[in-house]
Design a protein around this motif. Structure first.
Motif, short mmCIF file in Angstrom:
data_model
loop_
_atom_site.label_atom_id
_atom_site.label_comp_id
_atom_site.label_asym_id
_atom_site.label_seq_id
_atom_site.Cartn_x
_atom_site.Cartn_y
_atom_site.Cartn_z
N LEU A 137 0.85 -1.19 0.00
CA LEU A 137 0.00 0.00 0.00
C LEU A 137 0.88 1.24 0.00
O LEU A 137 1.93 1.26 0.65
CB LEU A 137 -0.91 0.01 1.23
N GLN A 154 0.99 5.85 -1.21
CA GLN A 154 0.28 7.07 -1.59
C GLN A 154 1.15 7.91 -2.50
O GLN A 154 2.33 8.11 -2.24
CB GLN A 154 -0.05 7.86 -0.32
N ARG A 165 -4.38 7.06 -3.14
CA ARG A 165 -3.88 5.90 -2.41
C ARG A 165 -4.05 4.64 -3.24
O ARG A 165 -5.06 4.48 -3.93
CB ARG A 165 -4.59 5.80 -1.06
N THR A 196 -7.72 4.77 -4.82
CA THR A 196 -8.81 5.69 -4.49
C THR A 196 -8.98 6.68 -5.63
O THR A 196 -8.09 6.86 -6.46
CB THR A 196 -8.51 6.47 -3.19
N SER A 254 -14.03 8.76 -3.83
CA SER A 254 -14.01 7.75 -2.77
C SER A 254 -14.52 8.36 -1.47
O SER A 254 -14.08 9.44 -1.08
CB SER A 254 -12.58 7.22 -2.55
N TYR A 304 -11.25 6.19 2.07
CA TYR A 304 -10.00 6.94 1.97
C TYR A 304 -9.25 6.96 3.30
O TYR A 304 -8.06 6.65 3.36
CB TYR A 304 -10.28 8.36 1.49
N TRP A 337 -7.68 3.55 4.47
CA TRP A 337 -6.89 2.83 3.46
C TRP A 337 -5.70 2.09 4.05
O TRP A 337 -5.36 0.97 3.63
CB TRP A 337 -6.42 3.80 2.38
N TYR A 347 -7.95 -2.82 1.44
CA TYR A 347 -9.26 -2.63 0.82
C TYR A 347 -9.63 -3.81 -0.07
O TYR A 347 -8.85 -4.26 -0.91
CB TYR A 347 -9.26 -1.36 -0.04
#
Length: 195
Positions: free
Chosen positions: A108, A110, A119, A167, A171, A176, A179, A184
């Motif tokens: 994950l 950003q 994200r 996202t 979203s 958001y 996240w 997700y």
């Protein structure tokens, strides 16, 4: 509303997962601090079928990404949970054994843009052992970094092969803001009947 530029990388996390009876169960995401740079190159050559002296049929072949993540240091949590290194509880020594098995994980992160940070999650990654290197301290005192190399491929979630999710500006806050708390999946945010 569409962003015009993208810059910056932050909030990198990993979440290992297990597969039980065909269902993927993700662990809680763990931060990887000190992210410097990330690249994800698409993998999968287009499928082309030639007949009648021409391309008779063609289709996309999405096999995920080959990625690199440049970071300050590899966290011990990543070494243990993903790379399979073992920490001795009596003396705190972390050992890398030749027969260690790596574990798949979601990645994950950003990307900042000119409107709102977007994200992302790559659902099924497999990391290679990073190189072990350093340089002597000089007048510039520029810190060393480590490069993690990984493959990110599809995994079956909700009976469909999925590679990544991101996202968008539409979203909802619940998706958001959460996240980096849980990985997700569509079923995780499906409203109950009557809601």
């Amino acid at each position: 509303m569409q962003e015009k530029v993208t810059f910056g990388l932050s909030h990198v996390h990993f979440a290992t997962y297990t597969e039980t009876d065909g269902a993927i169960v993700f662990d809680t995401p763990v931060p990887i601090p000190g992210a410097v740079e990330m690249t994800n190159e698409a993998v999968g050559d287009p499928i082309k079928f030639f007949a009648d002296n021409m391309v008779y049929y063609q289709a996309d072949n999405n096999q995920g990404y080959e990625g690199t993540l440049n970071i300050a240091v590899v966290p011990d949590s990543f070494k243990e949970k993903v790379l399979g290194e073992e920490t001795d509880t009596t003396d705190g020594v972390i050992s890398e054994y030749a027969d260690a098995k790596t574990k798949p994980f979601a990645l994950l992160f950003q990307f900042q843009d000119d409107i709102k940070a977007r994200r992302h999650v790559l659902y099924s990654c497999n990391a290679q052992r990073p190189s072990l290197s350093s340089t002597t301290k000089t007048d510039s005192t520029e810190p060393n970094t480590v490069e993690l190399t990984y493959g990110a491929g599809p995994v079956i979630i909700d009976n469909r092969p999925i590679v990544k999710a991101s996202t968008s500006h539409s979203s909802p806050p619940a998706v958001y803001d959460g996240w980096f708390q849980t990985v997700y999946t569509k079923t995780a945010v499906t409203a109950p009947e009557g809601a």
